[in-house]
Design a protein around this motif. Structure first.
Motif, PDB file in Angstrom:
ATOM      1  N   GLN A   1     -44.674   2.579 -18.800  1.00  0.00           N
ATOM      2  CA  GLN A   1     -46.016   3.136 -18.959  1.00  0.00           C
ATOM      3  C   GLN A   1     -47.049   2.315 -18.184  1.00  0.00           C
ATOM      4  OE1 GLN A   1     -46.731   3.888 -23.081  1.00  0.00           O
ATOM      5  NE2 GLN A   1     -44.990   5.286 -23.174  1.00  0.00           N
ATOM      6  N   VAL A   2     -47.254   2.720 -16.934  1.00  0.00           N
ATOM      7  CA  VAL A   2     -48.231   2.034 -16.089  1.00  0.00           C
ATOM      8  C   VAL A   2     -49.570   2.745 -16.250  1.00  0.00           C
ATOM      9  CG1 VAL A   2     -48.733   1.189 -13.763  1.00  0.00           C
ATOM     10  CG2 VAL A   2     -46.366   1.681 -14.436  1.00  0.00           C
ATOM     11  N   LYS A   3     -50.589   1.998 -16.654  1.00  0.00           N
ATOM     12  CA  LYS A   3     -51.931   2.573 -16.816  1.00  0.00           C
ATOM     13  C   LYS A   3     -52.720   2.382 -15.518  1.00  0.00           C
ATOM     14  CE  LYS A   3     -51.225   3.222 -21.176  1.00  0.00           C
ATOM     15  NZ  LYS A   3     -51.257   4.320 -22.011  1.00  0.00           N
ATOM     16  N   GLY A   4     -53.849   3.064 -15.436  1.00  0.00           N
ATOM     17  CA  GLY A   4     -54.735   2.882 -14.288  1.00  0.00           C
ATOM     18  C   GLY A   4     -54.516   3.932 -13.218  1.00  0.00           C
ATOM     19  N   GLN A   5     -55.283   3.811 -12.160  1.00  0.00           N
ATOM     20  CA  GLN A   5     -55.197   4.792 -11.084  1.00  0.00           C
ATOM     21  C   GLN A   5     -55.485   4.156  -9.723  1.00  0.00           C
ATOM     22  OE1 GLN A   5     -58.409   7.605 -12.055  1.00  0.00           O
ATOM     23  NE2 GLN A   5     -58.755   6.179 -13.733  1.00  0.00           N
ATOM     24  N   ARG A   6     -55.327   4.961  -8.694  1.00  0.00           N
ATOM     25  CA  ARG A   6     -55.447   4.439  -7.333  1.00  0.00           C
ATOM     26  C   ARG A   6     -56.767   3.728  -7.083  1.00  0.00           C
ATOM     27  NH1 ARG A   6     -53.024   9.120  -3.396  1.00  0.00           N
ATOM     28  NH2 ARG A   6     -53.204   7.601  -1.729  1.00  0.00           N
ATOM     29  N   SER A   7     -57.851   4.302  -7.594  1.00  0.00           N
ATOM     30  CA  SER A   7     -59.167   3.743  -7.260  1.00  0.00           C
ATOM     31  C   SER A   7     -59.434   2.414  -7.974  1.00  0.00           C
ATOM     32  CB  SER A   7     -60.251   4.756  -7.632  1.00  0.00           C
ATOM     33  OG  SER A   7     -60.084   5.111  -8.977  1.00  0.00           O
ATOM     34  N   THR A   8     -58.835   2.237  -9.193  1.00  0.00           N
ATOM     35  CA  THR A   8     -59.173   1.044  -9.981  1.00  0.00           C
ATOM     36  C   THR A   8     -58.101  -0.041  -9.901  1.00  0.00           C
ATOM     37  OG1 THR A   8     -58.103   2.092 -11.843  1.00  0.00           O
ATOM     38  CG2 THR A   8     -60.504   2.299 -11.711  1.00  0.00           C
ATOM     39  N   GLY A   9     -56.860   0.369  -9.646  1.00  0.00           N
ATOM     40  CA  GLY A   9     -55.752  -0.573  -9.733  1.00  0.00           C
ATOM     41  C   GLY A   9     -54.893  -0.217 -10.945  1.00  0.00           C
TER      42      GLY A   9
END
Ligand code: BTN
Length: 335
Positions: free
Chosen positions: A59-67
């Motif tokens: 379960q990887v959280k976050g997204q491209r823009s934030t990391g």
């Protein structure tokens, strides 16, 4: 140089590096740029590998823009973390990791023929055709247990190789006790039992000349975090989680077991079979005074266990007849 080794089907190095980086910095957001720099991927492919990890259940959280970040360290057996824990040790040099393979014993056997060095480790999150003793299947639920095999090249005669099965059992017994406080019973020659149910098993296979072992592979399966088993196993199998009520960190258990096994293995090579027999007898109550039925394939008889021979074979006092040495066959306790 130590490395995560590669074969068709092994976990991609970049994926392993990404997982290690996220695990070592759990709860901290890491930018795509830093991930790219530290794993050697291009920035534009980082998100694709994050998606791969998500597909594998991490379960990887976050997204491209934030990391990206992990909320907690996943219980994934990353080969890099294992190598770090076993730095400088026999089993910390060559590690092959699979998210899924048919059998780590099958892979290790091929690696043995291909000349891989002593100490090579093959581990998997899941096996589709895990091998058990007597041609049985080893249930290998994804991410729940430990399924791994080590490759050894000891100067032993083929007759002494089965002692490695017993030795691995003794090492597993010690590692499980140290990590969880649970005291397993060793059932000769290869079963780890808890409260009368099977917690783990060891399957040793070898390639040998008539008088000399070329290589031995020792495959170890331990039920760690299984919550339940398929209907046909539920009466006979158990896990550390079921017995202790707690989840265990599998990587830690594997590292402890391999550290212990390296020490025990070196003592066996220095001191000979007596070391294994004595260690095994010191942690099993099964080898003496238990009522058993022995099934050799050609005959079946009842008796009482009467210790181990100097070569590590089980002695059984037959109900009708003499003391016999069990060379092969299934030994079942009769209550
Ligand atoms: C037994 O029947 O008790 C032996 C079970 C051994 C299972 C382990 S899991 C890892 C390794 N790979 C296999 O295919 N089998 C062994």
């Amino acid at each position: 140089m130590p490395q995560t080794a590669s074969l068709p089907g092994t976990t991609d190095r970049r994926l392993a590096a990404l997982l290690t980086l996220l695990s070592e910095n759990a709860t901290i957001v890491i930018s795509g740029a830093r991930i790219a720099r530290e794993t050697g991927m291009s920035r534009s492919t980082v998100w694709r590998w994050v998606e791969e990890l998500r597909k594998l259940g991490v379960q990887v959280k976050g997204q491209r823009s934030t990391g990206y970040f992990l909320e907690k360290v996943p219980d994934v057996l990353t080969p890099d973390l294992l190598r770090k824990r076993l730095k400088g040790n026999l089993f910390g040099k060559r590690v092959f990791h699979f998210f899924k393979t048919d059998s780590t014993n099958r892979v290790a056997m091929e690696l043995g023929y291909a000349g891989e060095p002593e100490g090579t480790v093959v581990m998997a999150e899941a096996q589709t055709a895990g091998r058990g003793r007597s041609g049985r299947n080893w249930h290998s639920e994804k991410g729940a247990g430990l399924y791994f095999t080590v490759l050894l090249r000891p100067k032993l005669s083929p007759a002494q190789a089965p002692l490695l099965t017993m030795l691995a059992g003794v090492s597993a017994h010690a590692a499980i006790a140290a990590q969880t406080g649970l005291v397993t019973e060793l059932k000769w020659p290869n079963d780890l039992m808890l409260n009368g149910k099977k917690l783990g098993g060891i399957l040793t296979e070898m390639h040998a000349e008539p008088n000399l072992v070329r290589f031995v592979i020792v495959g170890i399966g331990i039920n760690v975090n299984q919550e339940k088993f398929p209907a046909e196993l539920s009466a006979i199998a158990t896990s550390i989680r079921k017995e202790s009520g707690r989840m265990s960190y599998r990587l830690e258990l594997m590292a402890r077991l391999l550290t212990q096994f390296e020490n025990d293995y070196n003592r066996f090579l220095r001191e000979g079979p007596g070391f294994v027999v004595q260690r095994f007898e010191s942690v099993t109550s099964f080898a003496k005074g238990r009522r058993v039925r022995v099934d050799t394939g050609t005959e079946s008889y009842a008796g009482t266990t009467a210790g181990l021979s100097p070569e590590g074979l089980l002695l059984v006092a037959r109900d009708s007849g003499p003391l016999v040495t069990v060379i092969a066959g299934d030994v079942t306790e009769v209550r």
